[in-house]
Design a protein around this motif. Structure first.
Motif, PDB file in Angstrom:
ATOM      1  N   TYR A  19       0.821  -1.208   0.000  1.00 49.11           N
ATOM      2  CA  TYR A  19       0.000   0.000   0.000  1.00 49.11           C
ATOM      3  C   TYR A  19       0.861   1.267   0.000  1.00 49.11           C
ATOM      4  O   TYR A  19       0.468   2.300  -0.578  1.00 49.11           O
ATOM      5  CB  TYR A  19      -0.947  -0.004   1.199  1.00 49.11           C
ATOM      6  N   MET A  20       2.026   1.206   0.627  1.00 44.22           N
ATOM      7  CA  MET A  20       2.937   2.360   0.595  1.00 44.22           C
ATOM      8  C   MET A  20       3.439   2.620  -0.818  1.00 44.22           C
ATOM      9  O   MET A  20       3.484   3.772  -1.275  1.00 44.22           O
ATOM     10  CB  MET A  20       4.108   2.121   1.553  1.00 44.22           C
ATOM     11  N   VAL A  21       3.798   1.552  -1.517  1.00 46.26           N
ATOM     12  CA  VAL A  21       4.259   1.696  -2.905  1.00 46.26           C
ATOM     13  C   VAL A  21       3.132   2.211  -3.795  1.00 46.26           C
ATOM     14  O   VAL A  21       3.336   3.084  -4.652  1.00 46.26           O
ATOM     15  CB  VAL A  21       4.797   0.349  -3.427  1.00 46.26           C
ATOM     16  N   ALA A  22       1.921   1.683  -3.596  1.00 51.07           N
ATOM     17  CA  ALA A  22       0.776   2.134  -4.390  1.00 51.07           C
ATOM     18  C   ALA A  22       0.487   3.608  -4.134  1.00 51.07           C
ATOM     19  O   ALA A  22       0.225   4.381  -5.074  1.00 51.07           O
ATOM     20  CB  ALA A  22      -0.452   1.284  -4.068  1.00 51.07           C
ATOM     21  N   ALA A  23       0.544   4.021  -2.863  1.00 50.77           N
ATOM     22  CA  ALA A  23       0.296   5.424  -2.528  1.00 50.77           C
ATOM     23  C   ALA A  23       1.336   6.335  -3.171  1.00 50.77           C
ATOM     24  O   ALA A  23       1.008   7.404  -3.710  1.00 50.77           O
ATOM     25  CB  ALA A  23       0.292   5.601  -1.013  1.00 50.77           C
ATOM     26  N   ALA A  24       2.608   5.928  -3.137  1.00 55.81           N
ATOM     27  CA  ALA A  24       3.665   6.734  -3.745  1.00 55.81           C
ATOM     28  C   ALA A  24       3.448   6.869  -5.253  1.00 55.81           C
ATOM     29  O   ALA A  24       3.681   7.939  -5.839  1.00 55.81           O
ATOM     30  CB  ALA A  24       5.021   6.095  -3.455  1.00 55.81           C
ATOM     31  N   THR A  25       2.979   5.791  -5.890  1.00 53.45           N
ATOM     32  CA  THR A  25       2.736   5.830  -7.339  1.00 53.45           C
ATOM     33  C   THR A  25       1.601   6.787  -7.680  1.00 53.45           C
ATOM     34  O   THR A  25       1.706   7.592  -8.620  1.00 53.45           O
ATOM     35  CB  THR A  25       2.401   4.426  -7.852  1.00 53.45           C
ATOM     36  N   PHE A  26       0.513   6.716  -6.923  1.00 56.87           N
ATOM     37  CA  PHE A  26      -0.618   7.597  -7.201  1.00 56.87           C
ATOM     38  C   PHE A  26      -0.261   9.062  -6.928  1.00 56.87           C
ATOM     39  O   PHE A  26      -0.741   9.964  -7.627  1.00 56.87           O
ATOM     40  CB  PHE A  26      -1.825   7.176  -6.370  1.00 56.87           C
ATOM     41  N   VAL A  27       0.579   9.313  -5.929  1.00 57.02           N
ATOM     42  CA  VAL A  27       1.034  10.684  -5.670  1.00 57.02           C
ATOM     43  C   VAL A  27       1.876  11.190  -6.844  1.00 57.02           C
ATOM     44  O   VAL A  27       1.732  12.343  -7.286  1.00 57.02           O
ATOM     45  CB  VAL A  27       1.830  10.741  -4.361  1.00 57.02           C
ATOM     46  N   TYR A  28       2.740  10.307  -7.355  1.00 54.52           N
ATOM     47  CA  TYR A  28       3.584  10.662  -8.504  1.00 54.52           C
ATOM     48  C   TYR A  28       2.731  11.013  -9.722  1.00 54.52           C
ATOM     49  O   TYR A  28       2.971  12.027 -10.400  1.00 54.52           O
ATOM     50  CB  TYR A  28       4.520   9.490  -8.805  1.00 54.52           C
TER      51      TYR A  28
ATOM     52  N   LEU B 187      -0.949   0.651 -14.590  1.00 56.24           N
ATOM     53  CA  LEU B 187      -1.553  -0.671 -14.727  1.00 56.24           C
ATOM     54  C   LEU B 187      -1.005  -1.648 -13.678  1.00 56.24           C
ATOM     55  O   LEU B 187      -1.766  -2.405 -13.065  1.00 56.24           O
ATOM     56  CB  LEU B 187      -1.312  -1.203 -16.130  1.00 56.24           C
ATOM     57  N   TRP B 188       0.311  -1.646 -13.478  1.00 54.83           N
ATOM     58  CA  TRP B 188       0.889  -2.521 -12.453  1.00 54.83           C
ATOM     59  C   TRP B 188       0.389  -2.132 -11.061  1.00 54.83           C
ATOM     60  O   TRP B 188       0.161  -2.997 -10.208  1.00 54.83           O
ATOM     61  CB  TRP B 188       2.411  -2.455 -12.491  1.00 54.83           C
ATOM     62  N   CYS B 189       0.221  -0.825 -10.838  1.00 52.82           N
ATOM     63  CA  CYS B 189      -0.244  -0.363  -9.530  1.00 52.82           C
ATOM     64  C   CYS B 189      -1.688  -0.802  -9.277  1.00 52.82           C
ATOM     65  O   CYS B 189      -2.038  -1.175  -8.150  1.00 52.82           O
ATOM     66  CB  CYS B 189      -0.124   1.153  -9.448  1.00 52.82           C
ATOM     67  N   CYS B 190      -2.518  -0.764 -10.302  1.00 48.96           N
ATOM     68  CA  CYS B 190      -3.893  -1.252 -10.151  1.00 48.96           C
ATOM     69  C   CYS B 190      -3.895  -2.735  -9.808  1.00 48.96           C
ATOM     70  O   CYS B 190      -4.659  -3.185  -8.941  1.00 48.96           O
ATOM     71  CB  CYS B 190      -4.676  -0.994 -11.431  1.00 48.96           C
ATOM     72  N   GLY B 191      -3.043  -3.505 -10.482  1.00 48.58           N
ATOM     73  CA  GLY B 191      -2.913  -4.924 -10.145  1.00 48.58           C
ATOM     74  C   GLY B 191      -2.404  -5.131  -8.739  1.00 48.58           C
ATOM     75  O   GLY B 191      -2.847  -6.040  -8.023  1.00 48.58           O
ATOM     76  N   LEU B 192      -1.475  -4.284  -8.315  1.00 52.09           N
ATOM     77  CA  LEU B 192      -0.936  -4.369  -6.953  1.00 52.09           C
ATOM     78  C   LEU B 192      -2.021  -4.147  -5.909  1.00 52.09           C
ATOM     79  O   LEU B 192      -2.140  -4.918  -4.940  1.00 52.09           O
ATOM     80  CB  LEU B 192       0.180  -3.332  -6.804  1.00 52.09           C
ATOM     81  N   VAL B 193      -2.822  -3.112  -6.107  1.00 49.24           N
ATOM     82  CA  VAL B 193      -3.887  -2.803  -5.139  1.00 49.24           C
ATOM     83  C   VAL B 193      -4.914  -3.935  -5.098  1.00 49.24           C
ATOM     84  O   VAL B 193      -5.360  -4.351  -4.015  1.00 49.24           O
ATOM     85  CB  VAL B 193      -4.559  -1.465  -5.494  1.00 49.24           C
TER      86      VAL B 193
ATOM     87  N   MET C 193       7.492  -4.596  -9.690  1.00 52.80           N
ATOM     88  CA  MET C 193       7.391  -3.984 -11.004  1.00 52.80           C
ATOM     89  C   MET C 193       7.054  -2.494 -10.925  1.00 52.80           C
ATOM     90  O   MET C 193       7.212  -1.763 -11.911  1.00 52.80           O
ATOM     91  CB  MET C 193       6.327  -4.696 -11.840  1.00 52.80           C
ATOM     92  N   VAL C 194       6.588  -2.048  -9.764  1.00 56.11           N
ATOM     93  CA  VAL C 194       6.280  -0.637  -9.565  1.00 56.11           C
ATOM     94  C   VAL C 194       7.384   0.059  -8.770  1.00 56.11           C
ATOM     95  O   VAL C 194       7.845   1.145  -9.143  1.00 56.11           O
ATOM     96  CB  VAL C 194       4.926  -0.469  -8.836  1.00 56.11           C
ATOM     97  N   ALA C 195       7.820  -0.557  -7.688  1.00 53.60           N
ATOM     98  CA  ALA C 195       8.738   0.105  -6.752  1.00 53.60           C
ATOM     99  C   ALA C 195      10.072   0.457  -7.401  1.00 53.60           C
ATOM    100  O   ALA C 195      10.531   1.605  -7.312  1.00 53.60           O
ATOM    101  CB  ALA C 195       8.952  -0.785  -5.537  1.00 53.60           C
TER     102      ALA C 195
END
Length: 364
Positions: free
Chosen positions: A198-207, A310-316, A332-334
């Motif tokens: 969730y931390m990685v996903a949050a960082a991606t959405f902020v970016y 797309l990878w972040c959506c799969g991650l969540v 694949m996101v981090a």
């Protein structure tokens, strides 16, 4: 198993726990032998953990594809002791989902004996498995040696472990585990993985949100371009899948179904070429029709962001489903995101130095 038995019998150090070697049959007949042992044999009540040896192919690396349930200390035992680690929680979740129409004695010991264990299997050359070509001469001695090294090392670790005396005390959740190039195994609790995901996903959405909030029309244009590029990427997946299915249908109609199974390069030429060609075609078409005035660098950055999205959506989604396999989209996101941010900071830092030097030169 005989070699491991021989090695243990010749150890000079006394074992803290006993070891039962179970050579059972009737596996393919609804797992009757393992069921008979674990439900009827008097020794079954003394078993606190097990190592199940399987083969779904001939040779290669033996992979840990099931552990537990909810006994992370067993994963740690493999991590600490295995000489040549090869493991992935993805295999465990795929196998236990029922997608693969197969079963092993692992389920019998787990469900009827309530015993935690490790399931290992050879998976290479699966097309030979259960055919007339499944003969002993096809099993490489290197594979047997590798498996023996791992099994003996893990078994020695377990028979000396204090946790084996009462394994029920150490049942506290699942583990995320995977190997890095067969050199080392990374393992951490699933709850830690959830927080990390969730931390990685949050960082991606902020970016992505920071780019979408650019002043003027830049932010709105970026959102439109990102949405369109995402649609192109999804369309390329659909067209690629369709092209592969058409190739498979043509091969079947020609009476050559599965001929590629033992010809790796034929598989690459047939399906790899179709996949690559369709994806290149879709993206080239999109560039010419929609991104006619966009530079290639900007287009590359845009599709980099699409990949992150797309990878972040799969991650969540995987994390929300409670699947440990979410570590795959997390990686694949981090790493790409961290690399992009570090490079952007580095280039910005160098750019500032350049500007200062130019100003100083002008002053002189």
């Amino acid at each position: 198993m005989l070699e491991v038995l021989h090695s243990l019998a010749n150890l000079s150090t006394p074992l803290h726990h006993g070891v039962i070697f179970l050579f059972n049959g009737a596996e393919e007949n609804i797992l009757q032998a393992s069921h008979g042992f674990i439900t009827q044999h008097p020794w079954a009540k003394q078993v606190r953990a097990f190592i199940n040896l399987e083969a779904a192919g001939v040779g290669g690396k033996e992979v840990v594809f099931q552990t537990g349930p909810e006994n992370p200390w067993l994963v740690q035992a493999y991590v600490n002791a295995a000489k040549h680690p090869f493991a992935s929680v993805v295999g465990q979740e795929v196998f236990q989902s029922g997608i693969i129409p197969s079963d092993t004695d692992f389920r019998i010991y787990r469900d009827f004996g309530n015993i935690p264990g490790i399931d290992l299997a050879f998976i290479e050359n699966g097309f030979i498995y259960h055919t007339k070509y499944d003969t002993a001469d096809r099993i490489l001695t290197d594979s047997i040696q590798r498996a023996g090294d791992n099994i003996l090392a893990v078994l020695k670790y377990l028979v000396m472990s204090e946790k084996l005396a009462d394994a029920s005390e150490y049942r506290h959740g699942n583990m995320v585990f995977f190997d890095l190039l067969g050199v080392v195994v990374v393992a951490y609790p699933a709850r830690v993985g959830t927080i990390l995901n969730y931390m990685v996903a949050a960082a991606t959405f902020v970016y992505l949100a920071k780019k979408a909030s650019l002043p003027g029309n830049a932010g709105g244009r970026y959102v439109r371009d990102l949405a369109c590029a995402t649609g192109v990427a999804i369309l390329s997946w659909f067209v690629t899948l369709l092209s592969v299915l058409i190739v498979a249908l043509l091969i079947t109609l020609l009476g050559r179904s599965m001929f590629w199974y033992n010809h790796f390069y034929a598989c690459v030429c047939l399906y790899g070429a179709a996949t690559t060609g369709k994806m290149v075609f879709i993206h080239t078409l999109a560039k010419n029709l929609y991104y006619g005035g966009v530079r290639l660098v900007e287009l590359g950055d845009l599709y980099f962001d699409v990949s992150l999205l797309l990878w972040c959506c799969g991650l969540v989604w995987l994390t929300h489903q409670g699947l440990c396999s979410a570590y795959v989209p997390m990686l694949m996101v981090a790493f790409p995101l961290a690399t992009r941010l570090l490079l952007a900071k580095e280039f910005k830092h160098k750019g500032n130095h350049t500007s200062i030097l130019i100003v100083m030169k002008r002053c002189v």
